[in-house]
Design an enzyme around this catalytic site. Structure first.
Site, mmCIF file in Angstrom:
data_model
loop_
_atom_site.group_PDB
_atom_site.id
_atom_site.type_symbol
_atom_site.label_atom_id
_atom_site.label_comp_id
_atom_site.label_asym_id
_atom_site.label_seq_id
_atom_site.Cartn_x
_atom_site.Cartn_y
_atom_site.Cartn_z
ATOM 1 N N ASP A 51 0.836 -1.204 0.000
ATOM 2 C CA ASP A 51 0.000 0.000 0.000
ATOM 3 C C ASP A 51 0.872 1.256 0.000
ATOM 4 O OD1 ASP A 51 0.871 -0.196 2.593
ATOM 5 O OD2 ASP A 51 -1.117 -0.029 3.516
ATOM 6 N N SER A 52 2.206 1.051 -0.021
ATOM 7 C CA SER A 52 3.129 2.166 -0.268
ATOM 8 C C SER A 52 2.879 2.726 -1.671
ATOM 9 C CB SER A 52 4.583 1.722 -0.110
ATOM 10 O OG SER A 52 4.825 0.524 -0.835
ATOM 11 N N ASP A 90 -1.101 -6.044 -0.243
ATOM 12 C CA ASP A 90 -1.545 -5.425 1.011
ATOM 13 C C ASP A 90 -3.050 -5.198 1.011
ATOM 14 O OD1 ASP A 90 0.491 -5.035 2.848
ATOM 15 O OD2 ASP A 90 1.218 -3.206 1.875
ATOM 16 N N LYS A 120 -1.426 -9.433 2.692
ATOM 17 C CA LYS A 120 -0.714 -9.020 3.906
ATOM 18 C C LYS A 120 -1.594 -8.005 4.640
ATOM 19 C CE LYS A 120 3.126 -6.116 3.832
ATOM 20 N NZ LYS A 120 2.656 -4.932 4.570
ATOM 21 N N GLU A 122 -1.738 -5.487 8.481
ATOM 22 C CA GLU A 122 -0.956 -4.944 9.592
ATOM 23 C C GLU A 122 -1.646 -5.217 10.926
ATOM 24 O OE1 GLU A 122 -0.259 -0.761 8.895
ATOM 25 O OE2 GLU A 122 0.766 -1.136 6.987
ATOM 26 N N GLU A 189 8.864 -4.265 10.752
ATOM 27 C CA GLU A 189 9.327 -2.972 10.234
ATOM 28 C C GLU A 189 9.862 -2.087 11.355
ATOM 29 O OE1 GLU A 189 6.658 -1.085 7.470
ATOM 30 O OE2 GLU A 189 7.823 0.782 7.449
HETATM 31 O O1 KIV Z 1 3.538 -1.142 1.655
HETATM 32 C C1 KIV Z 1 4.726 -1.485 1.743
HETATM 33 O O2 KIV Z 1 5.561 -1.158 0.888
HETATM 34 C C2 KIV Z 1 5.125 -2.298 2.877
HETATM 35 C C3 KIV Z 1 6.587 -2.572 3.052
HETATM 36 C C4 KIV Z 1 7.286 -1.377 3.565
HETATM 37 C C5 KIV Z 1 6.838 -3.757 3.892
HETATM 38 O O3 KIV Z 1 4.310 -2.719 3.639
#
Ligand code: KIV
Length: 272
Positions: A51-52, A90, A120, A122, A189
């Site tokens: 989600d980055s 994510d 994934k 959080e 992280e």
């Molecule tokens: O969204 C992302 O890029 C991440 C990584 C930093 C692990 O969750």
């Protein structure tokens, strides 16, 4: 390391084997077809449609605004470029928190509409019910502990997590809970390297670190950061492997100059 087995296709089972054999796992983010194809061809083990994307693709300050539809769009593009890597997507903010049915529905949409291999999310004990429900449906889940950017407004800063005893104990307990719930791996992280090392020994599933030192089972970085496409982000843990921003700038400056001076296109670049 016992051996360095080569894999033609990475699965969640390959990752368990890699941990067992002491073979490090390399993971990067990807958000589009062209880069996914390049990274897969270079034999990256895991591609994370993170989600980055909200930051590096969408230009948002945080990861919170990206939607489930947008994540599915990125995941679909990535999947088309992949032959070997395991693709993890994510679950974006708002698509799973506080509601295990919603978490399941969001995961199923990601898997069905993008063709991705896993999701994934959080958090620790707060999301264990959702994790169990998703895994029960047949979808593999990667956990994410430590600095969890979707909770930035709760933390207040992006600084190193788990420096105080209470948070250290919670992260250790959460890692064990995520393993028991059936997660196939966990991202840690921005936590102290000694704690990451301890957690890596504590659980049997692979631990992938970002700003968590070297004594973990693998590493992940945001592709735009490690390739030097994004030059605004300079944390201590980031190693830059290229300076693509400068390379792009040089190429585009030359192109503009060629257009303006009428040296592009030349005779061999036109049709008769
Ligand atoms: O969204 C992302 O890029 C991440 C990584 C930093 C692990 O969750």
């Amino acid at each position: 390391m016992k051996n360095n087995k080569t894999y033609t296709k990475i699965t969640t089972h390959s990752l368990q084997e890699m941990k067992r054999d002491g073979q490090k796992i390399a993971m990067l983010t990807a958000y589009d077809y062209s880069f996914a194809k390049l990274l897969d061809k270079a034999n990256i083990d895991i591609l994370l449609v993170g989600d980055s994307a909200s930051n590096v693709m969408g230009g948002h300050e945080t990861t919170l605004p990206i939607t489930l539809d947008e994540m599915i769009y990125h995941a679909k593009s990535v999947i088309k470029g992949v032959n070997r890597s395991l693709v993890v997507v994510d679950l974006p903010f708002g698509s799973y928190q506080g509601n295990s049915k919603k978490a399941l529905d969001s995961s199923i949409r990601i898997m069905k509409e993008s063709g991705a291999h896993s999701v994934k999310l959080e958090g620790g004990s707060e999301v264990v019910d959702s994790i169990k429900r998703i895994i029960d449906s047949g979808v593999p889940v990667m956990g994410h502990l430590g600095l969890t950017p979707q909770s930035i407004y709760k933390f207040g800063t992006y600084s190193v997590r788990a420096k105080e005893t209470k948070e250290i104990e919670k992260i250790k307990k959460d890692a064990v809970e995520l393993e028991k719930a059936g997660c196939f791996a966990i991202v840690l992280e921005k936590i102290p390297a000694t704690l990451a090392k301890e957690i890596t020994k504590l659980v049997k599933i692979p631990i992938i670190g970002i700003g968590a030192g070297s004594d973990v089972d693998g590493q992940v970085l945001v592709m735009h950061d490690m390739l030097g496409l994004n030059t605004d982000f300079n944390p201590r843990f980031l190693r830059r492997y290229s300076d693509l921003a400068a390379i792009v700038n040089e190429a585009v400056t030359k192109y503009i100059s060629d257009v303006k001076t009428k040296t592009f296109p030349n005779k061999s670049e036109e049709y008769n």
